[in-house]
Enzyme design. Structure first.
Site, PDB file in Angstrom:
ATOM      1  N   ASP A   1       1.006  -1.129  -0.156  1.00 54.80           N
ATOM      2  CA  ASP A   1       0.175   0.007  -0.051  1.00 54.80           C
ATOM      3  C   ASP A   1       0.934   1.301   0.228  1.00 54.80           C
ATOM      4  O   ASP A   1       1.936   1.168   0.346  1.00 54.80           O
ATOM      5  CB  ASP A   1      -0.846  -0.211   1.231  1.00 54.80           C
TER       6      ASP A   1
ATOM      7  N   ASP B   1      -0.252   5.197   0.595  1.00 59.46           N
ATOM      8  CA  ASP B   1      -0.316   6.153   1.835  1.00 59.46           C
ATOM      9  C   ASP B   1      -0.270   5.665   3.013  1.00 59.46           C
ATOM     10  O   ASP B   1      -0.988   4.646   3.466  1.00 59.46           O
ATOM     11  CB  ASP B   1      -1.788   6.886   1.576  1.00 59.46           C
TER      12      ASP B   1
HETATM   13 MG   LIG Z   1      -2.697   3.347   3.500  1.00 61.43          MG
END
Ligand SMILES: [Mg+2]
Length: 314
Positions: A30, A32
């Site tokens: 992932d 962010d």
């Molecule tokens: Mg995230």
């Protein structure tokens, strides 16, 4: 104390890192809250990606953030100092366009609540759309005026992604199109908030915009982002050698990243630099609810940036 049979989340340490590495070939990551927060790279994250590549592990980037196309993501990765290629990136703007093209075999225009990233990916798949940009003028004073809002007769479906220019009129239009039950209603993701470094400030995520349309349309969307397996199916399509049993999903959110990993039978590794905390994990671990116990990662590490130090025994 964990309940009987409760899932256990182990910290990655120098004692178990080699065994962990030996068990994986691919690393779904992932963005962010794992690689960066806003425009600041997490310390050591760049070196961790390099180290994983040196050890023969394939990094693949999976993000629910629909604001950027793959091309725009490459620009962001490079600006922050990461070395990646476009084909390693799977964002919901891209995945949503693939969904319309290949799963729905969509014909007609999409009414798109979203920005330039979504527009770019839909254009690349040659799917006609309208919607991005300003639609801010509410004419008239009451429901009789608003019910005259003009609709495009070629629209055959609706997609809701992140759109900081969302307005009352956009919600009116989306819900009006969706009053035709045969038109597909798709959302990129349901994240409630964006990770924000400033305490006391809340930035609503796409889930808030989807809620508005869902309520008005009185229909539920199909969500293409994590934790929907579709994201991983797109990865498998592009990289058929990716083996779920030898893949780990790394993320900062239990209800999207870790749940995607569980849904696809991947190993799961949580980092503590984003949304979810170790307290959340402990609460789930101690819960007697099976669905809560699903939201317990196999491993955690305080920061993705520390992984390269563990691997390189620094
Ligand atoms: Mg995230």
């Amino acid at each position: 104390m964990a309940a009987n049979g409760a899932a256990k989340c182990k910290q990655l340490t120098s004692a178990n890192i080699e065994q962990f590495l030996d068990s994986i070939d691919s690393v779904l990551i992932d963005c962010d809250g794992v690689l960066w927060n806003a425009n600041n790279p997490i310390e050591g994250a760049i070196e961790t990606i390099q180290t994983l590549r040196e050890r023969g592990k394939q990094p693949i980037f999976v993000t629910n953030n629909s604001t950027k196309s793959r091309r725009q993501y490459v620009e962001k990765f490079q600006r922050l100092g990461f070395s990646v290629s476009e084909e390693e990136i799977f964002g919901t703007a891209y995945v949503a366009a693939l969904y319309f093209k290949h799963k729905l075999k969509f014909e007609g225009k999409v009414y798109l609540i979203g920005g330039s990233g979504l527009a770019e990916e839909f254009a690349l798949q040659e799917i006609p759309f309208i919607g991005p940009g300003c639609d801010h003028v509410v004419e008239g004073e009451d429901v009789h005026d608003w019910s005259n809002i003009e609709l495009d007769s070629e629209v055959r479906g609706v997609l809701v992604g992140f759109d900081p220019l969302i307005t009352f009129r956009k919600v009116c239009r989306a819900a009006s199109y969706l009053s035709n039950p045969s038109f597909p209603y798709i959302a990129t993701n349901l994240d409630g908030r964006l990770p924000m470094p400033n305490k006391g400030r809340v930035i609503p995520g796409t889930g808030c915009l989807v809620e508005a349309v869902t309520k008005a349309a009185a229909r539920q969307p199909t969500v293409v982002g994590k934790p929907n397996k579709l994201m991983f199916e797109c990865v498998k399509e592009k990289f058929p050698t990716v083996d779920p049993e030898r893949t780990v999903m790394v993320g900062d959110r239990l209800d999207t990243d870790i749940l995607l990993g569980k849904n696809c039978n991947l190993k799961t590794l949580m980092v503590l630099t984003g949304i979810s905390s170790l307290e959340d994990v402990e609460r789930n671990q101690q819960s007697s609810s099976e669905s809560m116990q699903t939201l317990v990662p196999d491993f955690y590490i305080p920061s993705f940036g520390q992984l390269h130090k563990l691997i390189n025994k620094q």
